[in-house]
Design an enzyme around this catalytic site. Sequence first.
Site, PDB file in Angstrom:
ATOM      1  N   HIS A 192       0.839  -1.209   0.000  1.00 53.74           N
ATOM      2  CA  HIS A 192       0.000   0.000   0.000  1.00 53.74           C
ATOM      3  C   HIS A 192       0.876   1.263   0.000  1.00 53.74           C
ATOM      4  O   HIS A 192       0.566   2.242  -0.685  1.00 53.74           O
ATOM      5  CB  HIS A 192      -0.882   0.048   1.246  1.00 53.74           C
ATOM      6  CG  HIS A 192      -1.867  -1.066   1.345  1.00 53.74           C
ATOM      7  ND1 HIS A 192      -1.771  -2.076   2.264  1.00 53.74           N
ATOM      8  CD2 HIS A 192      -2.990  -1.324   0.640  1.00 53.74           C
ATOM      9  CE1 HIS A 192      -2.786  -2.905   2.131  1.00 53.74           C
ATOM     10  NE2 HIS A 192      -3.538  -2.480   1.149  1.00 53.74           N
TER      11      HIS A 192
ATOM     12  N   GLY B  52      -2.805  -1.729  -7.116  1.00 59.15           N
ATOM     13  CA  GLY B  52      -1.701  -2.668  -7.293  1.00 59.15           C
ATOM     14  C   GLY B  52      -1.983  -3.637  -8.433  1.00 59.15           C
ATOM     15  O   GLY B  52      -3.100  -4.148  -8.571  1.00 59.15           O
TER      16      GLY B  52
ATOM     17  N   SER C  44      -0.202  -9.763   2.424  1.00 65.62           N
ATOM     18  CA  SER C  44      -0.429  -9.962   3.867  1.00 65.62           C
ATOM     19  C   SER C  44      -0.601 -11.452   4.166  1.00 65.62           C
ATOM     20  O   SER C  44      -0.402 -11.895   5.284  1.00 65.62           O
ATOM     21  CB  SER C  44      -1.633  -9.152   4.324  1.00 65.62           C
ATOM     22  OG  SER C  44      -2.661  -9.280   3.392  1.00 65.62           O
TER      23      SER C  44
END
Length: 284
Positions: A37, A147, A190
């Site tokens: 991010h 992204g 993540s």
Amino acid sequence: MQTISRLDALRPAVDLLKDGGKTLAFVPTMGALHEGHLTLVREAKARADRVAVSIFVNPRQFGPNEDLDAYPRRLAADAALLEGEGVDLLWAPTPDQMYPDGYATNISVSGLDAVLCGAARPGHFDGVATVVNKLFNQVRPDVALFGEKDWQQLAIIRRMARDLDLTQPRADRIIGVPTVREADGLAMSSRNQYLSAEERQQAAGLSRAMRKAITAVVAGEPVAGALETLRADVLGAGFSSIDYADLRDAATLENLPVFDSRPARLLVAARIGPARLIDNMAVA
Ligand code: PAF
């Protein structure tokens, strides 16, 4: 940085940010921010005078079997990170601001939403397209950044912007930012944190196998054979199963049994340990 959670306060704040013809870049997120991010935020800063980020855990993109309540929420820590990056505005609406009583509208980008990750998550990309359209209307950015890691999401948002003639931002101002990778090639996610040390090492086999398949396809090997080798390589590296491994048109996501002159993308989703990892690369 200003943090705003009500729509009536957002409009004048955006007007002020854009005052004097300043350009505004926007990074939509669901929070739990990581390096990926922050890369988007840094790219946003390079592309406009002002930067706005949203954090909204969007209930409409979670399926009935997906745990919306378990999604990590760390607004204070995320806000501190964004402040450190020099973000001007954090838009963090409550669910009732986004979807007030009686909310009824859905945006569906037909076709693109039914393949790849969409096949296993019906309604997910409707939820994404709907909330992103609302966020665009609320923040009114000149440019928005996503992204490339979520290539299908990016393709769907670009198609929505084109189909609906969006102007803030225009479809050609929706920027895909290349996937950030670890030193061994694993795409940052993540989900990587759920891997054991051994699984983490094995996971690097995914991008290796993808690069090998791309080299083969570009060299003229038939797509089906290259994908079969890719599947064997990924399973051989330690992955337990493969949800999909496809060569597709980069914009329409149409399956490409033959590699031709169109911009193409190799997209894979595979499971290792407790994690389902996705990755994609340009084929050129
Ligand atoms: O990629 C995400 O984090 C979300 O899908 C997005 C684009 C913020 C929409 O909720």
